[in-house]
Design a protein around this motif. Structure first.
Motif, PDB file in Angstrom:
ATOM      1  N   LYS A  13      -1.597  59.193  77.649  1.00  0.00           N
ATOM      2  CA  LYS A  13      -1.045  59.919  78.798  1.00  0.00           C
ATOM      3  C   LYS A  13      -1.576  59.358  80.109  1.00  0.00           C
ATOM      4  O   LYS A  13      -0.857  59.280  81.094  1.00  0.00           O
ATOM      5  CB  LYS A  13      -1.351  61.413  78.688  1.00  0.00           C
ATOM      6  N   GLU A  14      -2.849  58.949  80.125  1.00  0.00           N
ATOM      7  CA  GLU A  14      -3.426  58.435  81.366  1.00  0.00           C
ATOM      8  C   GLU A  14      -2.893  57.056  81.729  1.00  0.00           C
ATOM      9  O   GLU A  14      -2.836  56.697  82.902  1.00  0.00           O
ATOM     10  CB  GLU A  14      -4.953  58.458  81.351  1.00  0.00           C
ATOM     11  N   HIS A  15      -2.451  56.257  80.753  1.00  0.00           N
ATOM     12  CA  HIS A  15      -1.898  54.934  81.049  1.00  0.00           C
ATOM     13  C   HIS A  15      -0.385  54.946  81.261  1.00  0.00           C
ATOM     14  O   HIS A  15       0.183  53.957  81.727  1.00  0.00           O
ATOM     15  CB  HIS A  15      -2.247  53.939  79.933  1.00  0.00           C
ATOM     16  N   PHE A  16       0.271  56.044  80.912  1.00  0.00           N
ATOM     17  CA  PHE A  16       1.730  56.114  81.017  1.00  0.00           C
ATOM     18  C   PHE A  16       2.234  55.845  82.441  1.00  0.00           C
ATOM     19  O   PHE A  16       3.132  55.009  82.618  1.00  0.00           O
ATOM     20  CB  PHE A  16       2.244  57.459  80.489  1.00  0.00           C
ATOM     21  N   PRO A  17       1.682  56.503  83.483  1.00  0.00           N
ATOM     22  CA  PRO A  17       2.176  56.219  84.844  1.00  0.00           C
ATOM     23  C   PRO A  17       2.009  54.747  85.237  1.00  0.00           C
ATOM     24  O   PRO A  17       2.881  54.176  85.895  1.00  0.00           O
ATOM     25  CB  PRO A  17       1.329  57.124  85.743  1.00  0.00           C
TER      26      PRO A  17
END
Length: 131
Positions: A76-80
């Motif tokens: 989730k933290e690397h998705f953006p």
């Protein structure tokens, strides 16, 4: 019956090996494992991808039987950051980014139109939403 242990590798037919190598390295962070004359084995997040160059290849129609897409898990933290990179690299996004199936998802195409998905959820989370 026999027991399958997991996916060994996935082979993707491409029309231009060098263009595809650049895409998979720059977009998915692929690492080269082996390069032949018309193929290359890449490591993408622990998955072996073989790109196989087919001269005079023709794209598969979207309504044809075969593989629809393949998906990679992204945190989730690397998705953006992933979505930003797709936009910076002018990658054709086909769906998303959006929340779906218990996670964030974005779908896009490689240079030959093979569809790839990045997904932050798990199968358990996906099945809760799709009863």
């Amino acid at each position: 019956m026999f027991k399958v242990q997991g996916i060994n590798h996935i082979t993707i037919r491409v029309s231009n090996l060098e263009e595809s190598i650049t895409f998979y390295k720059n977009v998915l962070g692929a690492r080269i494992l082996h390069k032949g004359n018309t193929d290359i084995y890449l490591d993408v997040g622990g998955v072996w991808l073989c790109l196989l160059e087919i001269i005079d290849a023709k794209p598969i129609c979207k309504n044809q039987i075969g593989v629809d897409h393949f998906a990679f898990t992204v945190s989730k933290e690397h998705f953006p950051k992933a979505v930003l990179l797709l936009n910076e690299q002018n990658v054709r996004i086909t769906r998303g980014p959006l929340q779906r199936g218990g996670g964030n998802t974005v779908s896009f195409e490689d240079p030959d139109g093979n569809e790839i998905e990045l997904f932050t959820g798990s199968l358990k989370e996906r099945m809760k939403d799709w009863k």
